[in-house]
Design a protein around this motif. Sequence first.
Motif, PDB file in Angstrom:
ATOM      1  N   LYS A 201     117.326-131.695 -86.619  1.00 53.49           N
ATOM      2  CA  LYS A 201     117.731-131.706 -88.033  1.00 53.49           C
ATOM      3  C   LYS A 201     117.704-133.103 -88.639  1.00 53.49           C
ATOM      4  O   LYS A 201     117.174-133.316 -89.718  1.00 53.49           O
ATOM      5  CB  LYS A 201     119.137-131.115 -88.181  1.00 53.49           C
ATOM      6  CG  LYS A 201     119.137-129.709 -88.680  1.00 53.49           C
ATOM      7  CD  LYS A 201     120.532-129.227 -89.003  1.00 53.49           C
ATOM      8  CE  LYS A 201     120.457-127.778 -89.458  1.00 53.49           C
ATOM      9  NZ  LYS A 201     121.722-127.101 -89.400  1.00 53.49           N
TER      10      LYS A 201
ATOM     11  N   CYS B  15     114.198-134.590 -88.743  1.00 53.97           N
ATOM     12  CA  CYS B  15     113.436-133.819 -89.726  1.00 53.97           C
ATOM     13  C   CYS B  15     113.736-134.333 -91.134  1.00 53.97           C
ATOM     14  O   CYS B  15     112.833-134.554 -91.934  1.00 53.97           O
ATOM     15  CB  CYS B  15     113.795-132.347 -89.602  1.00 53.97           C
ATOM     16  SG  CYS B  15     112.715-131.271 -90.530  1.00 53.97           S
ATOM     17  N   LYS B  16     115.019-134.544 -91.422  1.00 58.91           N
ATOM     18  CA  LYS B  16     115.441-135.037 -92.726  1.00 58.91           C
ATOM     19  C   LYS B  16     114.826-136.409 -93.010  1.00 58.91           C
ATOM     20  O   LYS B  16     114.307-136.666 -94.093  1.00 58.91           O
ATOM     21  CB  LYS B  16     116.970-135.126 -92.765  1.00 58.91           C
ATOM     22  CG  LYS B  16     117.572-134.856 -94.118  1.00 58.91           C
ATOM     23  CD  LYS B  16     119.063-134.760 -94.039  1.00 58.91           C
ATOM     24  CE  LYS B  16     119.528-133.472 -94.690  1.00 58.91           C
ATOM     25  NZ  LYS B  16     120.955-133.255 -94.619  1.00 58.91           N
TER      26      LYS B  16
END
Length: 157
Positions: A33, A36-37
Amino acid sequence: MGSDSEAEKTAQKEKGKKKMLVLAPIAKPLAGKKLCKRTLKLIRRAAENKCLKRGVKEVVKSIRRGNKGLCIIAGNISPIDVITHVPVLCEEADIPYVYVPSKEDLASAGATKRPTCCVLVMPKPAKGELDQGEQEKLKSDFDEVVSDVSELASSVF
């Protein structure tokens, strides 16, 4: 009215689960996460500064011409044959690559409306020059994400 929003929430949760279920089996290394951000943020900045190649055709052409950068591939591509050769090309050209879960997220970060299979983020624009401040920001973000991707790749392989 209250039940509507509850139903919508569960529908969105289901959608999120489905998104995770349709990942391609070759989608490794897959960004977590946090990574990815940061990767999508880097893509956004690269798109603003014209340091981005979008789509399989452009990315492959760029890699074959010897351009360096970071390749980000969507993990929910169907049929998968469309992108199976991209990681191989990246490895041969010594270009780090990482998968992100959604092609839609990749497209919105890359400032296009059409879902995108893969993008190549280059440390500097193909044509012209950036002003010093923007170049520094892009370079630091780029280096940070590349080092995280390299760490992830070494833990996977």
